[in-house]
Design a protein around this motif. Sequence first.
Motif, PDB file in Angstrom:
ATOM      1  N   PRO A  19       0.770  -1.119  -0.040  1.00  0.00           N
ATOM      2  CA  PRO A  19      -0.075  -0.162   0.013  1.00  0.00           C
ATOM      3  C   PRO A  19       0.882   1.278  -0.082  1.00  0.00           C
ATOM      4  O   PRO A  19       2.057   1.262   0.699  1.00  0.00           O
ATOM      5  CB  PRO A  19      -0.664   0.018   1.454  1.00  0.00           C
ATOM      6  CG  PRO A  19      -0.886  -1.493   1.569  1.00  0.00           C
ATOM      7  CD  PRO A  19       0.454  -2.036   1.129  1.00  0.00           C
ATOM      8  N   ALA A  20       0.404   2.036  -0.811  1.00  0.00           N
ATOM      9  CA  ALA A  20       1.233   3.370  -0.997  1.00  0.00           C
ATOM     10  C   ALA A  20       0.697   4.567  -0.251  1.00  0.00           C
ATOM     11  O   ALA A  20      -0.522   4.565   0.183  1.00  0.00           O
ATOM     12  CB  ALA A  20       1.283   3.760  -2.488  1.00  0.00           C
ATOM     13  N   VAL A  21       1.504   5.651  -0.057  1.00  0.00           N
ATOM     14  CA  VAL A  21       1.176   6.963   0.432  1.00  0.00           C
ATOM     15  C   VAL A  21       0.956   7.897  -0.567  1.00  0.00           C
ATOM     16  O   VAL A  21       1.841   7.888  -1.315  1.00  0.00           O
ATOM     17  CB  VAL A  21       2.109   7.348   1.645  1.00  0.00           C
ATOM     18  CG1 VAL A  21       1.411   8.778   2.160  1.00  0.00           C
ATOM     19  CG2 VAL A  21       2.220   6.387   2.681  1.00  0.00           C
ATOM     20  N   ALA A  22      -0.246   8.575  -0.929  1.00  0.00           N
ATOM     21  CA  ALA A  22      -0.167   9.148  -2.192  1.00  0.00           C
ATOM     22  C   ALA A  22      -0.983  10.582  -1.756  1.00  0.00           C
ATOM     23  O   ALA A  22      -1.715  10.929  -0.643  1.00  0.00           O
ATOM     24  CB  ALA A  22      -1.224   8.579  -3.216  1.00  0.00           C
ATOM     25  N   GLN A  23      -1.077  11.393  -2.733  1.00  0.00           N
ATOM     26  CA  GLN A  23      -1.567  12.722  -2.664  1.00  0.00           C
ATOM     27  C   GLN A  23      -2.558  12.668  -3.997  1.00  0.00           C
ATOM     28  O   GLN A  23      -2.514  12.292  -4.921  1.00  0.00           O
ATOM     29  CB  GLN A  23      -0.707  13.813  -2.975  1.00  0.00           C
ATOM     30  CG  GLN A  23       0.391  13.824  -1.838  1.00  0.00           C
ATOM     31  CD  GLN A  23       1.567  14.911  -2.238  1.00  0.00           C
ATOM     32  OE1 GLN A  23       1.527  15.490  -3.298  1.00  0.00           O
ATOM     33  NE2 GLN A  23       2.673  15.002  -1.427  1.00  0.00           N
ATOM     34  N   MET A  97      12.026  -4.795   2.493  1.00  0.00           N
ATOM     35  CA  MET A  97      11.579  -4.279   1.145  1.00  0.00           C
ATOM     36  C   MET A  97      10.375  -3.474   1.741  1.00  0.00           C
ATOM     37  O   MET A  97       9.623  -3.654   2.676  1.00  0.00           O
ATOM     38  CB  MET A  97      11.134  -4.905   0.395  1.00  0.00           C
ATOM     39  CG  MET A  97      12.064  -5.891  -0.617  1.00  0.00           C
ATOM     40  SD  MET A  97      11.467  -6.898  -1.764  1.00  0.00           S
ATOM     41  CE  MET A  97      10.804  -5.830  -2.866  1.00  0.00           C
ATOM     42  N   LYS A  98      10.383  -2.240   1.298  1.00  0.00           N
ATOM     43  CA  LYS A  98       9.275  -1.250   1.844  1.00  0.00           C
ATOM     44  C   LYS A  98       8.720  -0.605   0.424  1.00  0.00           C
ATOM     45  O   LYS A  98       9.687  -0.408  -0.506  1.00  0.00           O
ATOM     46  CB  LYS A  98       9.547  -0.149   2.771  1.00  0.00           C
ATOM     47  CG  LYS A  98      10.785   0.448   2.486  1.00  0.00           C
ATOM     48  CD  LYS A  98      11.272   1.499   3.486  1.00  0.00           C
ATOM     49  CE  LYS A  98      12.520   2.242   3.167  1.00  0.00           C
ATOM     50  NZ  LYS A  98      12.954   3.253   4.304  1.00  0.00           N
ATOM     51  N   ASN A  99       7.444   0.060   0.353  1.00  0.00           N
ATOM     52  CA  ASN A  99       7.048   0.641  -0.954  1.00  0.00           C
ATOM     53  C   ASN A  99       7.496   2.068  -1.003  1.00  0.00           C
ATOM     54  O   ASN A  99       7.480   3.079   0.113  1.00  0.00           O
ATOM     55  CB  ASN A  99       5.441   0.733  -0.648  1.00  0.00           C
ATOM     56  CG  ASN A  99       4.875   1.412  -1.665  1.00  0.00           C
ATOM     57  OD1 ASN A  99       5.240   1.399  -2.992  1.00  0.00           O
ATOM     58  ND2 ASN A  99       4.075   2.329  -1.589  1.00  0.00           N
ATOM     59  N   PRO A 100       8.384   2.387  -2.111  1.00  0.00           N
ATOM     60  CA  PRO A 100       8.847   3.621  -2.099  1.00  0.00           C
ATOM     61  C   PRO A 100       7.948   4.713  -3.007  1.00  0.00           C
ATOM     62  O   PRO A 100       8.556   5.815  -3.258  1.00  0.00           O
ATOM     63  CB  PRO A 100      10.055   3.397  -3.077  1.00  0.00           C
ATOM     64  CG  PRO A 100       9.732   2.337  -4.051  1.00  0.00           C
ATOM     65  CD  PRO A 100       8.299   1.466  -3.151  1.00  0.00           C
ATOM     66  N   PHE A 101       6.870   4.319  -3.434  1.00  0.00           N
ATOM     67  CA  PHE A 101       5.921   5.051  -4.319  1.00  0.00           C
ATOM     68  C   PHE A 101       5.008   6.197  -3.505  1.00  0.00           C
ATOM     69  O   PHE A 101       4.583   5.675  -2.229  1.00  0.00           O
ATOM     70  CB  PHE A 101       5.149   4.090  -5.147  1.00  0.00           C
ATOM     71  CG  PHE A 101       6.168   3.192  -6.033  1.00  0.00           C
ATOM     72  CD1 PHE A 101       6.607   4.015  -7.092  1.00  0.00           C
ATOM     73  CD2 PHE A 101       6.166   2.005  -5.818  1.00  0.00           C
ATOM     74  CE1 PHE A 101       7.151   3.323  -8.138  1.00  0.00           C
ATOM     75  CE2 PHE A 101       6.754   1.313  -6.774  1.00  0.00           C
ATOM     76  CZ  PHE A 101       7.442   1.707  -8.032  1.00  0.00           C
ATOM     77  N   LYS A 102       4.849   7.020  -4.284  1.00  0.00           N
ATOM     78  CA  LYS A 102       3.885   8.127  -3.230  1.00  0.00           C
ATOM     79  C   LYS A 102       3.298   8.963  -4.643  1.00  0.00           C
ATOM     80  O   LYS A 102       3.979   9.297  -5.334  1.00  0.00           O
ATOM     81  CB  LYS A 102       4.580   8.973  -2.354  1.00  0.00           C
ATOM     82  CG  LYS A 102       3.799   9.803  -1.779  1.00  0.00           C
ATOM     83  CD  LYS A 102       4.593  10.757  -0.833  1.00  0.00           C
ATOM     84  CE  LYS A 102       3.863  11.892  -0.250  1.00  0.00           C
ATOM     85  NZ  LYS A 102       4.817  12.742   1.074  1.00  0.00           N
ATOM     86  N   GLY A 103       2.018   9.227  -4.536  1.00  0.00           N
ATOM     87  CA  GLY A 103       1.638  10.169  -5.473  1.00  0.00           C
ATOM     88  C   GLY A 103       0.935   9.491  -6.795  1.00  0.00           C
ATOM     89  O   GLY A 103       0.412   8.084  -6.405  1.00  0.00           O
ATOM     90  N   VAL A 127       7.191   8.869  -6.539  1.00  0.00           N
ATOM     91  CA  VAL A 127       8.035   8.539  -5.726  1.00  0.00           C
ATOM     92  C   VAL A 127       8.015   9.075  -4.362  1.00  0.00           C
ATOM     93  O   VAL A 127       8.002  10.228  -4.369  1.00  0.00           O
ATOM     94  CB  VAL A 127       9.650   8.452  -6.306  1.00  0.00           C
ATOM     95  CG1 VAL A 127      10.447   8.057  -5.199  1.00  0.00           C
ATOM     96  CG2 VAL A 127       9.717   7.732  -7.511  1.00  0.00           C
ATOM     97  N   GLY A 128       8.039   8.420  -3.345  1.00  0.00           N
ATOM     98  CA  GLY A 128       7.886   8.866  -1.935  1.00  0.00           C
ATOM     99  C   GLY A 128       9.214   8.993  -1.267  1.00  0.00           C
ATOM    100  O   GLY A 128       9.773   9.855  -0.515  1.00  0.00           O
ATOM    101  N   ASP A 129       9.780   7.668  -1.184  1.00  0.00           N
ATOM    102  CA  ASP A 129      11.206   7.425  -0.615  1.00  0.00           C
ATOM    103  C   ASP A 129      12.175   7.302  -1.895  1.00  0.00           C
ATOM    104  O   ASP A 129      12.453   6.351  -2.214  1.00  0.00           O
ATOM    105  CB  ASP A 129      10.994   6.143   0.134  1.00  0.00           C
ATOM    106  CG  ASP A 129      12.200   5.656   1.086  1.00  0.00           C
ATOM    107  OD1 ASP A 129      13.083   6.188   0.752  1.00  0.00           O
ATOM    108  OD2 ASP A 129      11.979   4.962   2.197  1.00  0.00           O
ATOM    109  N   ALA A 130      12.730   8.403  -1.919  1.00  0.00           N
ATOM    110  CA  ALA A 130      13.868   8.259  -3.029  1.00  0.00           C
ATOM    111  C   ALA A 130      14.864   7.349  -2.908  1.00  0.00           C
ATOM    112  O   ALA A 130      15.516   6.746  -3.748  1.00  0.00           O
ATOM    113  CB  ALA A 130      14.285   9.728  -2.912  1.00  0.00           C
ATOM    114  N   GLU A 131      15.466   7.231  -1.491  1.00  0.00           N
ATOM    115  CA  GLU A 131      16.396   6.645  -1.010  1.00  0.00           C
ATOM    116  C   GLU A 131      16.287   5.157  -1.569  1.00  0.00           C
ATOM    117  O   GLU A 131      17.043   4.406  -2.178  1.00  0.00           O
ATOM    118  CB  GLU A 131      16.936   6.599   0.221  1.00  0.00           C
ATOM    119  CG  GLU A 131      18.226   5.824   0.823  1.00  0.00           C
ATOM    120  CD  GLU A 131      18.511   6.076   2.110  1.00  0.00           C
ATOM    121  OE1 GLU A 131      19.414   5.406   2.502  1.00  0.00           O
ATOM    122  OE2 GLU A 131      18.059   7.008   2.639  1.00  0.00           O
ATOM    123  N   ALA A 132      15.299   4.563  -1.090  1.00  0.00           N
ATOM    124  CA  ALA A 132      14.847   3.141  -1.173  1.00  0.00           C
ATOM    125  C   ALA A 132      14.708   3.045  -2.803  1.00  0.00           C
ATOM    126  O   ALA A 132      14.722   1.739  -3.559  1.00  0.00           O
ATOM    127  CB  ALA A 132      13.329   2.891  -0.370  1.00  0.00           C
TER     128      ALA A 132
END
Length: 608
Positions: A19-23, A97-103, A127-132
């Motif tokens: 599941p992602a965090v999005a705007q 592993m973690k979800n790097p996506f956002k938006g 992308v939410g977590d740029a490093e991952a």
Amino acid sequence: MLNVCRLPAIVLVALLALPAVAQSKDPAVHAPADALFFLGITDFEEMWKAYEKTAGYQMLQDPIAKDAMQGADLMNRFGDKVKERLSKVLGIPAAQMKNPFKGAIALWVTPPTADDGEPEPGLVAGVGDAEAMRKYYDAAVRKLKEAAGGYEAVSAGSNSIDVFRKGGDDDAKSEEDEEEEEDLDLAAGSNDPFSDMIEQAMNELFSADAMPPTLAMCLTDEALFVGASADAVKDALRRDRSGKTLAEHEDYKNLEKQLKTPGQVRMFVNVPALVEMEARKDADFAKTVNAMGLKAMRGIIGHIHVGGDDYQYKIEALVQMSGERSGITRMLSMDNRAVAPGAGIPGDAIGFFSVNINIMAMLEESERIMRATDPDTADQFRASLDSVPTPDGETMSPRKDVIEHLREPITLFFGAVRPYAADSARALLAIGHRNRAAMEKFLGFLQNAAGGMLAARELRGTQMLDSAFGGVSMAVLSDQFIAGNTAAVESAAGAAGGEGIASDATFKDAARHVPSEAWGVFYVDSRRMWDAMIGFSEKKEELQSTGGMDAGAGVAMLFAGLFEGQIKTGKLEEARKLAKYQAPQIFTLTTTPEGVRLVGVQCKPKAE
């Protein structure tokens, strides 16, 4: 280790698995204005949270469902399998592993760039977590380099686009890949069909053979861009800043104008562009387009809203039209009538399907289309409607003797009366008519043509025909020609009137979510359906004793068969406890000045 050569698939399955965090944002701002197809999600996290509140999701999490239902944990197992494969591909432990996506997420297909080319897909995922994301991206690039037949890095301002070209079969598979594929083949064919299905899906997604001829991708701090070429990704990068987008397309903008409050999922099909693309390939196609009336069809817009205040899902779509409607567009633009059906459908029906089709008008339009493209076929079609030989050596005209006397609507309902038994299922087809004498004459024709296989009788003033085998009957009522299993026909012939299902509280609650008028309606009370499936499953031996020679028993066996496909053997009592999750569904098709509108809703279950 298995190569991954289809990054769009990686992105999509990862989004499904994590599941992602999005705007909230219209994802169409990422898609090109000339997109043929578009699918976007505004806010994945919001949609997922809403989905978790639905009865369907809650049932799958119920321990009783996991114990009793076939494949109840399929989604969880699918997600786990995706993580397992991604872990192998990226060389990162699944636990880390973690979800790097956002938006917003946007997926589209554009026309081919060459005359002999294929339509090209594109994807943008925030992308939410740029490093991952950088860690995963670099790992994917390494694996793609190993699998691809060619690679180059293309500059795009401060960004770099990684471009891969598919190699031959020998290039795409290493010895390590082949060994792992052999292991997968050995694992297939287990006793769990759902595990086999998941494994097969994973093999398709994570196969080197799935790699497109060219794959280009670019990772920025804000988003992942994927396309069929470096130029396509460059266009996406420019568009994400200032280029013209699908959100500005006139047909797409009607999404909010016509469908008011779009949900989390947005959809678009550019019909005029698809027609034009096909016309360039085939000179005769333009003639077909004119005959079928496709020039009147514009873009199809739609959305899905998950988790409304008093429904679980709502889907809406609008087939936009302009100008004169003929051919297909005319056939799709039938006259509307009240969504609530007449008294012919009993109040305790499980479900029904109704279309307000004028059969004569539909046949005439079909002939007009045929005549524009194949006059000989049109002549044969007309002749078949005007003259048909009868067993006594005479002829009849299906058009004048039958079809011209028919009228809307055509309705099919199914149901069951209690107690559940071999003779308690009901299935009935009803077609409206305007001439009872003509339809009773038609019954006589059918009886003669059947050669003794149909027996005539009268039931309370109603002319009926009963089949010698199978338990099927037909009858002519004052305004309907009906056919179905004998019990259903007898019930309809003896009905005392009233409002039928139109007065049923469950139906009325579902109907308030859709337009009051439509030319097509499909409704099912899933709670009644669930109860009937359990009831008929308990009578399986009685049903089988009929030998499949009775239509009513056949309908009952269909109910039982649907149930067996969902519930494990010996879990009937557990299945009863899952009835609380069942809720009615209704779908309608309505002709509007803007086109044809589809609305579908799954309601929330009633509180017990």
